[in-house]
Enzyme design. Structure first.
Site, short mmCIF file in Angstrom:
data_model
loop_
_atom_site.label_atom_id
_atom_site.label_comp_id
_atom_site.label_asym_id
_atom_site.label_seq_id
_atom_site.Cartn_x
_atom_site.Cartn_y
_atom_site.Cartn_z
N HIS A 89 0.69 -0.97 -0.03
CA HIS A 89 0.02 0.14 0.24
C HIS A 89 0.88 1.30 0.01
O HIS A 89 0.10 2.25 -0.24
CB HIS A 89 -0.92 0.10 1.31
CG HIS A 89 -0.23 0.18 2.55
ND1 HIS A 89 0.73 -0.63 3.22
CD2 HIS A 89 -0.02 1.31 3.20
CE1 HIS A 89 1.29 -0.05 4.13
NE2 HIS A 89 0.66 1.06 4.41
N HIS A 118 1.84 6.99 -0.27
CA HIS A 118 0.96 6.15 0.57
C HIS A 118 -0.76 6.04 0.16
O HIS A 118 -1.54 6.83 0.12
CB HIS A 118 0.70 6.78 2.07
CG HIS A 118 0.17 5.72 3.20
ND1 HIS A 118 -1.21 5.62 3.28
CD2 HIS A 118 0.75 5.20 4.12
CE1 HIS A 118 -1.47 4.69 4.19
NE2 HIS A 118 -0.36 4.42 4.87
#
Length: 166
Positions: A71, A86
């Site tokens: 992620h 992110h």
């Protein structure tokens, strides 16, 4: 030795522009619904509400971290800026579901190289938010950081941040 005496000194890159790593809508970090990002605890930057699930490198540099949960990606730019992309908020809990990485730690990347693809519908459904912070994690060492745009951005083409290291 001769190279040291007679060779041209390599100019150290000090100021770089980060291109949008994702196509979407760029927003101020203060609008991110997570205090870690909105209060700049990890550093300064910008966030993008993605309209598609492709992340490309915003700079020329080296991959310094690919999270096991896919992620997030860390990159060190040529001027020493360390950035974190992110994807979404609270996406670590997905344990990689909906994400596919295309790089590994140590890889050299150029602007526009594909880093991660993700399923926007999975993230929308299962994570807190799809908003994607792009953070300079060593902002404290930067001489300056300037947000260049808000609104619609195109991955690999729209400059979003300018950061200078001395």
């Amino acid at each position: 030795m001769f190279k040291k005496l007679f060779g041209k000194k390599e100019e150290q890159v000090k100021t770089i522009q980060l291109l949008a790593p994702i196509t979407g809508n760029a927003v101020n970090l203060s609008a991110v619904p997570d205090p870690v990002f909105s209060e700049k605890m990890m550093g300064d930057g910008v966030a993008i509400e993605p309209s598609e699930g492709v992340v490309v490198s915003p700079v020329e540099g080296e991959i310094i971290q690919v999270f096991p949960t896919k992620h997030a990606v860390g990159i060190r730019a040529k001027n020493g800026a360390e950035l974190l992309i992110h994807i979404g908020l609270e996406t670590v809990s997905l344990k990689g579901e909906g994400f596919e990485t295309h790089v590994a730690q140590g890889d050299k990347v150029k602007e526009g190289d594909k880093l991660v693809t993700f399923d926007l519908s999975v993230i929308s459904e299962k994570a807190k938010s799809t908003v994607t912070p792009i953070i300079i994690t060593n902002t404290d060492q930067a001489a300056s950081l300037k947000v260049l745009t808000e609104g619609n951005v195109e991955k690999g083409t729209t400059p979003i941040l300018e950061v200078t290291f001395e």
